[in-house]
Design an enzyme around this catalytic site. Structure first.
Site, PDB file in Angstrom:
ATOM      1  N   PRO A  11      -4.109  31.182   1.678  1.00 30.66           N
ATOM      2  CA  PRO A  11      -3.684  32.282   2.444  1.00 30.66           C
ATOM      3  C   PRO A  11      -3.836  32.152   3.740  1.00 30.66           C
ATOM      4  O   PRO A  11      -4.788  31.926   4.592  1.00 30.66           O
ATOM      5  CB  PRO A  11      -4.234  33.281   1.635  1.00 30.66           C
ATOM      6  CG  PRO A  11      -5.723  33.039   1.303  1.00 30.66           C
ATOM      7  CD  PRO A  11      -5.063  31.564   0.824  1.00 30.66           C
ATOM      8  N   ASN A  12      -2.603  32.709   4.525  1.00 29.75           N
ATOM      9  CA  ASN A  12      -2.483  32.585   5.938  1.00 29.75           C
ATOM     10  C   ASN A  12      -2.456  31.530   6.932  1.00 29.75           C
ATOM     11  O   ASN A  12      -2.514  31.385   8.123  1.00 29.75           O
ATOM     12  CB  ASN A  12      -3.429  33.849   6.456  1.00 29.75           C
ATOM     13  CG  ASN A  12      -3.543  35.178   5.867  1.00 29.75           C
ATOM     14  OD1 ASN A  12      -2.526  35.803   5.676  1.00 29.75           O
ATOM     15  ND2 ASN A  12      -4.512  35.635   5.274  1.00 29.75           N
ATOM     16  N   ARG A  19      -1.801  32.630  14.775  1.00 35.14           N
ATOM     17  CA  ARG A  19      -2.790  33.456  14.384  1.00 35.14           C
ATOM     18  C   ARG A  19      -4.191  33.119  14.840  1.00 35.14           C
ATOM     19  O   ARG A  19      -4.747  32.194  14.882  1.00 35.14           O
ATOM     20  CB  ARG A  19      -3.065  32.954  12.840  1.00 35.14           C
ATOM     21  CG  ARG A  19      -4.055  33.533  12.053  1.00 35.14           C
ATOM     22  CD  ARG A  19      -4.520  32.724  10.605  1.00 35.14           C
ATOM     23  NE  ARG A  19      -5.512  33.361   9.918  1.00 35.14           N
ATOM     24  CZ  ARG A  19      -6.109  32.776   9.077  1.00 35.14           C
ATOM     25  NH1 ARG A  19      -6.386  31.690   8.838  1.00 35.14           N
ATOM     26  NH2 ARG A  19      -7.209  33.677   8.424  1.00 35.14           N
ATOM     27  N   TYR A  24      -8.619  29.583  15.532  1.00 31.76           N
ATOM     28  CA  TYR A  24      -8.013  28.574  14.693  1.00 31.76           C
ATOM     29  C   TYR A  24      -7.263  27.592  15.648  1.00 31.76           C
ATOM     30  O   TYR A  24      -6.673  26.566  14.941  1.00 31.76           O
ATOM     31  CB  TYR A  24      -6.987  29.197  13.549  1.00 31.76           C
ATOM     32  CG  TYR A  24      -8.157  29.834  12.737  1.00 31.76           C
ATOM     33  CD1 TYR A  24      -8.928  29.321  11.934  1.00 31.76           C
ATOM     34  CD2 TYR A  24      -7.770  31.295  12.577  1.00 31.76           C
ATOM     35  CE1 TYR A  24      -9.607  30.144  10.831  1.00 31.76           C
ATOM     36  CE2 TYR A  24      -8.384  32.104  11.622  1.00 31.76           C
ATOM     37  CZ  TYR A  24      -9.326  31.547  10.950  1.00 31.76           C
ATOM     38  OH  TYR A  24     -10.076  32.097  10.284  1.00 31.76           O
ATOM     39  N   ASN A  80      -8.354  23.806   1.867  1.00 31.39           N
ATOM     40  CA  ASN A  80      -8.419  24.959   2.863  1.00 31.39           C
ATOM     41  C   ASN A  80      -8.190  26.050   2.075  1.00 31.39           C
ATOM     42  O   ASN A  80      -6.934  26.637   2.086  1.00 31.39           O
ATOM     43  CB  ASN A  80      -8.061  24.841   4.251  1.00 31.39           C
ATOM     44  CG  ASN A  80      -8.601  25.944   4.978  1.00 31.39           C
ATOM     45  OD1 ASN A  80      -9.243  26.979   4.590  1.00 31.39           O
ATOM     46  ND2 ASN A  80      -8.352  25.799   6.376  1.00 31.39           N
ATOM     47  N   ALA A  83      -9.288  32.633   2.890  1.00 28.83           N
ATOM     48  CA  ALA A  83     -10.227  33.896   2.610  1.00 28.83           C
ATOM     49  C   ALA A  83     -10.574  33.665   0.971  1.00 28.83           C
ATOM     50  O   ALA A  83     -11.480  34.108   0.791  1.00 28.83           O
ATOM     51  CB  ALA A  83      -9.400  35.103   3.184  1.00 28.83           C
ATOM     52  N   GLU A 104     -13.633  20.345   0.210  1.00 30.43           N
ATOM     53  CA  GLU A 104     -13.352  21.583   1.054  1.00 30.43           C
ATOM     54  C   GLU A 104     -13.241  21.620   2.424  1.00 30.43           C
ATOM     55  O   GLU A 104     -14.140  21.107   3.168  1.00 30.43           O
ATOM     56  CB  GLU A 104     -14.526  22.871   0.492  1.00 30.43           C
ATOM     57  CG  GLU A 104     -14.175  24.151   1.236  1.00 30.43           C
ATOM     58  CD  GLU A 104     -15.543  24.795   0.649  1.00 30.43           C
ATOM     59  OE1 GLU A 104     -16.401  24.510  -0.129  1.00 30.43           O
ATOM     60  OE2 GLU A 104     -16.004  26.072   1.284  1.00 30.43           O
ATOM     61  N   HIS A 106     -12.532  23.774   6.285  1.00 28.21           N
ATOM     62  CA  HIS A 106     -12.209  24.849   7.125  1.00 28.21           C
ATOM     63  C   HIS A 106     -12.243  24.589   8.637  1.00 28.21           C
ATOM     64  O   HIS A 106     -12.973  23.724   9.118  1.00 28.21           O
ATOM     65  CB  HIS A 106     -13.537  25.756   6.932  1.00 28.21           C
ATOM     66  CG  HIS A 106     -13.931  26.288   5.480  1.00 28.21           C
ATOM     67  ND1 HIS A 106     -12.870  27.070   4.931  1.00 28.21           N
ATOM     68  CD2 HIS A 106     -14.436  26.057   4.754  1.00 28.21           C
ATOM     69  CE1 HIS A 106     -13.121  27.373   3.749  1.00 28.21           C
ATOM     70  NE2 HIS A 106     -14.311  26.497   3.299  1.00 28.21           N
ATOM     71  N   ARG A 113     -19.742  32.505  11.970  1.00 26.74           N
ATOM     72  CA  ARG A 113     -19.016  34.005  11.821  1.00 26.74           C
ATOM     73  C   ARG A 113     -19.708  35.008  10.998  1.00 26.74           C
ATOM     74  O   ARG A 113     -20.843  34.837  10.782  1.00 26.74           O
ATOM     75  CB  ARG A 113     -17.609  33.659  11.417  1.00 26.74           C
ATOM     76  CG  ARG A 113     -16.979  32.489  12.397  1.00 26.74           C
ATOM     77  CD  ARG A 113     -15.622  31.812  11.781  1.00 26.74           C
ATOM     78  NE  ARG A 113     -14.742  33.152  11.990  1.00 26.74           N
ATOM     79  CZ  ARG A 113     -13.478  33.105  11.581  1.00 26.74           C
ATOM     80  NH1 ARG A 113     -13.083  32.142  10.699  1.00 26.74           N
ATOM     81  NH2 ARG A 113     -12.670  34.319  11.499  1.00 26.74           N
TER      82      ARG A 113
HETATM   83  C1  DQA Z   1     -10.901  29.562   7.098  1.00 28.53           C
HETATM   84  C2  DQA Z   1     -12.273  30.039   7.084  1.00 28.53           C
HETATM   85  C3  DQA Z   1     -12.182  31.492   6.285  1.00 28.53           C
HETATM   86  O1  DQA Z   1     -12.983  32.580   6.324  1.00 28.53           O
HETATM   87  C4  DQA Z   1     -10.593  32.378   6.977  1.00 28.53           C
HETATM   88  O2  DQA Z   1     -10.372  33.634   5.827  1.00 28.53           O
HETATM   89  C5  DQA Z   1      -9.551  31.480   6.777  1.00 28.53           C
HETATM   90  C6  DQA Z   1      -9.500  30.082   7.453  1.00 28.53           C
HETATM   91  C7  DQA Z   1     -10.967  28.131   8.266  1.00 28.53           C
HETATM   92  O3  DQA Z   1     -10.409  27.367   8.078  1.00 28.53           O
HETATM   93  O4  DQA Z   1     -11.753  28.160   8.951  1.00 28.53           O
HETATM   94  O5  DQA Z   1      -8.236  31.937   6.495  1.00 28.53           O
HETATM   95  O6  DQA Z   1     -10.775  28.787   5.776  1.00 28.53           O
END
Ligand code: DQA
Length: 153
Positions: A11-12, A19, A24, A80, A83, A104, A106, A113
């Site tokens: 998501p996102n 964003r 990011y 990735n 959230a 995994e 990120h 954070r």
């Molecule tokens: C994320 C870290 C997550 O906490 C966050 O909700 C994201 C992006 C990252 O790539 O740093 O959407 O996965």
């Protein structure tokens, strides 16, 4: 037959580049996916890319990836989960159930954070975790997954 690797974003991450760029960066998801394809090609692999904002769709994609790993055409997934990392027992169970090798990944260092980002439901079912290297992390994760697949034979 050239084997594939799946780059899966949750998501996102479709909003990457616009964003919260201070967290990011300015690179778009399309740029990341192009970079992943070229890194994979250098390793003799084909990168396939998918993104979904929907937890259930991510689950279906992981199930399909597990089937394809068993058939020998896919080596695993760079994931990735956004959230959902911090909330989703269902994604944890999908990875375990489908027996799909997952790295995994990120972009940000989630441990630097907010407290709510410190726990991952995905890490216990991942081969390993990369966080904090920006979008370069996807490249590192691809290399890690390819090396792991070589070791596993
Ligand atoms: C994320 C870290 C997550 O906490 C966050 O909700 C994201 C992006 C990252 O790539 O740093 O959407 O996965």
């Amino acid at each position: 037959m050239m084997k594939s690797i799946l780059i899966l974003n949750g998501p996102n991450l479709n909003l990457l580049g616009q964003r919260e760029p201070e967290t990011y960066g300015h690179t778009t998801l399309a740029d990341v996916e192009a970079m992943c394809k070229s890194v994979a090609a250098g390793l003799g692999l084909q990168a396939e890319c998918a993104q979904s904002n929907l937890e259930g769709e991510l689950i279906e994609i992981l199930h399909e990836a597990g089937r394809r790993v068993k058939e020998g055409e896919l080596i695993g997934v760079v994931f990735n989960p956004g959230a959902y990392t911090h909330t989703s027992v269902a994604l944890h169970d999908a990875i375990a159930g489908a027996e799909v090798p997952v790295v995994e990944c990120h972009i940000s260092n989630v441990h630097k954070r907010e407290q709510f980002r410190h726990h991952s439901f995905i890490s216990p079912v991942a081969i390993g975790v990369l966080a904090g290297f920006g979008v370069r992390g996807y490249e590192l994760a691809i290399r890690a997954l390819a090396a792991h697949a070589e070791d596993a034979g």
